[in-house]
Design an enzyme around this catalytic site. Structure first.
Site, PDB file in Angstrom:
ATOM      1  N   ARG A   8      28.493  86.589  86.955  1.00 29.10           N
ATOM      2  CA  ARG A   8      29.691  86.798  87.643  1.00 29.10           C
ATOM      3  C   ARG A   8      31.198  87.122  87.348  1.00 29.10           C
ATOM      4  NH1 ARG A   8      26.871  81.973  86.418  1.00 29.10           N
ATOM      5  NH2 ARG A   8      26.747  79.701  87.736  1.00 29.10           N
TER       6      ARG A   8
ATOM      7  N   SER B  71      23.481  71.939  89.707  1.00 25.00           N
ATOM      8  CA  SER B  71      22.596  72.876  89.920  1.00 25.00           C
ATOM      9  C   SER B  71      24.000  73.438  90.026  1.00 25.00           C
ATOM     10  CB  SER B  71      21.534  73.241  90.713  1.00 25.00           C
ATOM     11  OG  SER B  71      21.335  74.384  90.908  1.00 25.00           O
TER      12      SER B  71
ATOM     13  N   GLN C 124      23.850  76.896  89.878  1.00 28.83           N
ATOM     14  CA  GLN C 124      23.634  78.202  90.671  1.00 28.83           C
ATOM     15  C   GLN C 124      23.685  77.781  92.086  1.00 28.83           C
ATOM     16  OE1 GLN C 124      19.481  79.149  89.658  1.00 28.83           O
ATOM     17  NE2 GLN C 124      20.481  79.858  87.532  1.00 28.83           N
TER      18      GLN C 124
ATOM     19  N   LYS D 172      12.080  75.589  85.102  1.00 31.41           N
ATOM     20  CA  LYS D 172      13.026  76.707  84.908  1.00 31.41           C
ATOM     21  C   LYS D 172      12.066  77.631  84.739  1.00 31.41           C
ATOM     22  CE  LYS D 172      16.783  74.380  84.679  1.00 31.41           C
ATOM     23  NZ  LYS D 172      18.214  75.444  85.204  1.00 31.41           N
TER      24      LYS D 172
ATOM     25  N   GLY E 213      16.451  83.926  86.927  1.00 31.68           N
ATOM     26  CA  GLY E 213      16.635  82.861  88.622  1.00 31.68           C
ATOM     27  C   GLY E 213      18.811  83.028  89.269  1.00 31.68           C
TER      28      GLY E 213
ATOM     29  N   ASP F 269      20.282  74.093  78.940  1.00 28.53           N
ATOM     30  CA  ASP F 269      19.331  75.168  79.045  1.00 28.53           C
ATOM     31  C   ASP F 269      18.654  75.668  77.080  1.00 28.53           C
ATOM     32  OD1 ASP F 269      19.007  76.533  81.525  1.00 28.53           O
ATOM     33  OD2 ASP F 269      20.882  77.989  81.243  1.00 28.53           O
TER      34      ASP F 269
HETATM   35  C1  S3P Z   1      23.007  78.267  85.090  1.00 27.51           C
HETATM   36  C2  S3P Z   1      22.510  77.048  85.893  1.00 27.51           C
HETATM   37  C3  S3P Z   1      21.315  76.991  84.999  1.00 27.51           C
HETATM   38  C4  S3P Z   1      21.234  77.017  83.711  1.00 27.51           C
HETATM   39  C5  S3P Z   1      20.697  78.918  83.789  1.00 27.51           C
HETATM   40  C6  S3P Z   1      22.022  79.508  84.311  1.00 27.51           C
HETATM   41  C7  S3P Z   1      24.148  79.264  86.151  1.00 27.51           C
HETATM   42  O1  S3P Z   1      20.663  76.474  86.233  1.00 27.51           O
HETATM   43  O2  S3P Z   1      19.998  77.115  84.176  1.00 27.51           O
HETATM   44  O3  S3P Z   1      20.379  79.196  83.006  1.00 27.51           O
HETATM   45  O4  S3P Z   1      24.672  80.493  85.056  1.00 27.51           O
HETATM   46  O5  S3P Z   1      24.355  78.766  87.052  1.00 27.51           O
HETATM   47  P1  S3P Z   1      21.060  75.455  87.531  1.00 27.51           P
HETATM   48  O6  S3P Z   1      22.056  75.275  88.481  1.00 27.51           O
HETATM   49  O7  S3P Z   1      19.922  75.679  88.498  1.00 27.51           O
HETATM   50  O8  S3P Z   1      20.390  74.193  86.632  1.00 27.51           O
END
Ligand code: S3P
Length: 743
Positions: free
Chosen positions: A332, A473, A475, A648, A400, A621
């Site tokens: 970020r 989530s 993300q 994951k 991801g 995680d």
């Molecule tokens: C993350 C959110 C998590 C986490 C990933 C990092 C992030 O995923 O598992 O390692 O930086 O926003 P999800 O939001 O898909 O659960």
């Protein structure tokens, strides 16, 4: 082509030098034409061409070469083109394709126009980017173009079928064909080929002129030799090229002279900062270029690297360490820093492959980024609307987070983009971001089942929505908030359970207000961000391996410094404490809007527990290593509501169960969790990590309580989140060796 009709009946090569000869022999070798005819003003070269088997037949005249040929290739020096075109024009069949191999394309088209009166639709200029210091037909090499690029520059109105046939011909010679406009070709070549040659010629000439005996070259080392190799190229050919590509070359010379002047002034002023900025930007660009040339997308590419962990059983865990920076915040910091106005300075940046992929992607979109060096990064923000279209797909490796957050950001840009990743990332679901983004007006294509690659159409107007997330989530939430920065009106996201809120906190730090009301976060589009300083704490997800290690090993006492303690991330501490872990939280403080603390962990008798479901997103995680803790605890641990673990970097429920089974620990897998009866003997054995970094590290920790040696396969991806893991683990007492690392 084998067995069928050849692509061309008769190919005429006019000019049997290195390039013409090599093309002739590649065409013959590939069976791409029924007959290859050569013509050259030098009868001895022609005769040699026949003797060497480069051509089938030597033509006595231009008329004989061109008449009846369905492809005519002009392979003469650029300055001879017009004369050759005049000579062949009367004999060229209307249906024949005419192409060339020259380094400048506007000049070829101008010559065509001058001779033909206009540009016929079957004239397709071409430029193979291949060569050799040798010349003449005797140096002809059918493999000269293999794995090289050939640029075709079809003019407007060019016949599409002819472009296709020529493309097939070059591909049949082993080349990769690119298509671009004539003007762009000449600009690109002026910058990447012509200017470097000019500088090399000029520099060698300047130095040679300084010293009549040329003694100065005695002292020149490898750098000089590498830099000036191209000054030994053919002077006649280069004099042709500069005169033919005059305008584009002049533009790039002016640009370069201006930049060189600025460096001169910086040196004169003693302005080290400017020098450093330019040099580090150039160094990063050069490194990126080397990776591109070797087929690698960013800092390292593990696809060919096999790393195996071998672990001897037992050991205690002691020491005082700091694990690398937080991965989520590192991603970020680059994203928001790039979009802010001003220079953002980041300390503690994670130099792991995931966050480096994000960093590289922003460089690919024109953002100047200095570093990383010892965790320090300086991002020269380009503002909300300053990103430039990347030249090709953005490769995001294993990450991801990068792919999902980028999708939101890129959906709102004026340019098209494509996001790709490694095999693991290519299996992960992206519909969870693509669907709500489409509801905002984005145009995104995914591969089957909503998987990567993502193709994002630029220039769309986004409108804010309210989105009730079906899965917890961070993300997805972050993706939509980033898209919301560009959307008309307000974008708000409600989460079913709290997830990490680094995006919201960091946006505020950059001066972009995020309205937060319980489970809902909202932004209003159209604002701006201002650069700031970011201090990334140590990643609690990386610290987790050592929290468990010190808890399960005997006589342990370990301090972890500067760990990020954001309440949305501390699930691992809450869960371990419930299991009876001895974790002391020291020196709690807030740095840059994020809570941070030092953690002291000592050995403890862990007990199995029912993991509260509300802790699942807060420890999402950390489950691989928590399963190891559960296996070492007394009694039963039950995890529910964690189906997210199945999507994951690997299916972390199944892969952990299989790994534990390989060590003789039986578990019960459920659709959304696992049941682990602790206290079973954990033997040695071989574990498959499925290239998942956290699985590899979890089993490294397991060795502390195993009764035999453990081998973990496919551990190269540990570098995505935890560079230096092996060394740090060794330093505290884990008996780990990595084989195949650093190859
Ligand atoms: C993350 C959110 C998590 C986490 C990933 C990092 C992030 O995923 O598992 O390692 O930086 O926003 P999800 O939001 O898909 O659960």
């Amino acid at each position: 082509m084998s067995g069928g009709q050849p692509l061309f009946e008769r190919v005429a090569i006019i000019g049997l030098g290195l390039i013409g000869g090599s093309l002739a022999s590649a065409v013959r070798r590939g069976g791409l034409a029924a007959q290859v005819v050569g013509y050259d003003q030098r009868p001895e070269e022609l005769a040699l061409g026949v003797d060497l088997g480069v051509i089938d037949q030597a033509a006595d005249s231009m008329a004989q070469a061109v008449s009846g040929s369905d492809l005519v290739v002009v392979a003469v020096p650029v300055r001879a083109t017009r004369t050759v075109l005049e000579a062949l024009h009367p004999f060229l069949d209307e249906g024949s394709i005419l192409t060339d191999v020259g380094s400048t394309k506007s000049s070829f088209l101008n010559d065509v126009k001058a001779v033909f009166g206009s540009v016929p639709e079957r004239v397709i200029p071409g430029h193979p980017i291949a060569g050799s210091e040798k010349s003449g037909v005797s140096a002809a090499d059918p493999f000269l173009f293999a794995n090289h690029k050939v640029i075709l520059t079809p003019p407007e109105g060019a016949d599409a079928e002819s472009v296709q046939r020529l493309t097939t011909l070059w591909e049949g010679c082993g080349a990769t064909v690119l298509t671009m406009s004539v003007a762009y070709h000449d600009e690109v070549l002026a910058a990447t080929s012509h200017l470097p040659h000019l500088i090399a010629f000029s520099l060698v000439d300047t130095l040679a002129g300084e010293d009549e005996n040329m003694d100065i070259f005695r002292y020149a080392a490898g750098g000089f030799r590498d830099f000036t190799r191209i000054a030994a190229s053919d002077p006649v050919m280069w004099h042709d090229i500069f005169l033919s590509n005059r305008d584009a070359v002049l533009r790039v010379i002016d640009h370069f002279t201006h930049d060189l002047d600025q460096l001169r002034e910086a040196i004169a002023r003693g302005d080290g900062a400017t020098l450093l900025t330019v040099f580090s930007r150039a160094k990063a660009a050069r490194e990126h270029f080397s990776k591109m040339l070797s087929g690698q997308a960013y800092v390292t590419n593990n696809s060919n690297k096999q790393v195996t962990f071998t672990l001897q059983p037992g050991g205690t865990v002691q020491g005082d360490i700091r694990v690398p920076g937080d991965k989520s915040m590192s991603h970020r910091s680059i994203m928001l820093g790039a979009l802010a106005e001003g220079v953002t300075e980041v300390k503690g940046f994670l130099e792991g492959e995931d966050s480096l992929a994000t960093l590289q992607a922003f460089r690919d979109m024109g953002v100047a980024i200095e570093g990383p060096e010892n965790g320090l990064v300086r991002i020269h923000g380009v503002g909300m609307n300053g990103l430039q279209a990347p030249r090709g797909p953005l490769y995001l490796g294993n990450s991801g987070t990068a792919m999902r957050l980028f999708s939101g950001l890129l959906a709102a840009q004026p340019f098209d983009s494509e996001l790709t990743g490694d095999a693991s990332l290519s299996r992960r679901p992206m519909g969870r971001v693509a669907d709500p983004l489409r509801a905002m007006g984005a145009v995104i294509d995914t591969a089957e089942g909503g998987r990567p690659p993502l193709k994002i159409r630029g220039g769309q107007k986004l409108t804010g929505i309210h989105y009730q997330m079906p899965v917890a989530s961070a993300q997805v939430k972050s993706c939509l908030l980033l898209a919301g920065l560009y959307a008309e009106g307000m974008t708000s996201v409600t989460e079913p359970a709290p997830t990490r809120d680094h995006t919201e906190r960091m946006l505020e730090g950059f001066g972009y207000h995020v309205h937060r009301d319980g489970a809902t976060a909202s932004v209003t589009g159209g604002g701006r961000m201002t650069a700031c300083a970011i201090d990334v704490p140590a990643d609690i997800s990386s610290a987790a391996f050592f929290l468990v290690a010190a808890s399960i090993a005997r006589d342990s006492d370990l301090t972890l410094r500067h760990v990020g303690m954001n309440p949305t991330r501390v699930g691992v501490i809450n869960i371990l404490e419930r299991m009876g872990a001895d974790i002391e939280v020291l020196e709690e403080r807030v740095i840059g809007g994020e809570p941070v603390a030092d953690l002291r962990v000592r050995s403890a008798e862990l007990r199995g527990i029912d993991i509260p479901e509300d802790q699942v997103p807060l420890a999402i995680d950390e489950f691989p290593v928590l399963f190891i803790a559960a296996a070492c605890a007394s009694g039963r641990t039950v995890l529910r509501g964690a189906e997210e673990l199945r999507v994951k970097e690997s299916d972390r429920i199944q892969v952990m169960a299989d790994g534990l089974a390989a060590l003789g620990v039986e578990t019960t897998v459920t659709p959304d969790g696992i049941i682990i009866d602790g206290g079973q003997e954990m033997a040695g054995g071989t574990v498959e990590s499925h290239e998942d970094h956290r699985i590899s590290m979890a089993f490294a920790v397991a060795s502390l309580r195993a009764t035999g040696a453990i081998r973990v396969n496919d551990c190269a991806n540990v570098a995505t989140s935890f560079p230096g893991f092996v060394e740090l683990a060794q330093s505290v007492g884990i008996r780990i060796q990595a084989e195949g690392a650093g190859e």
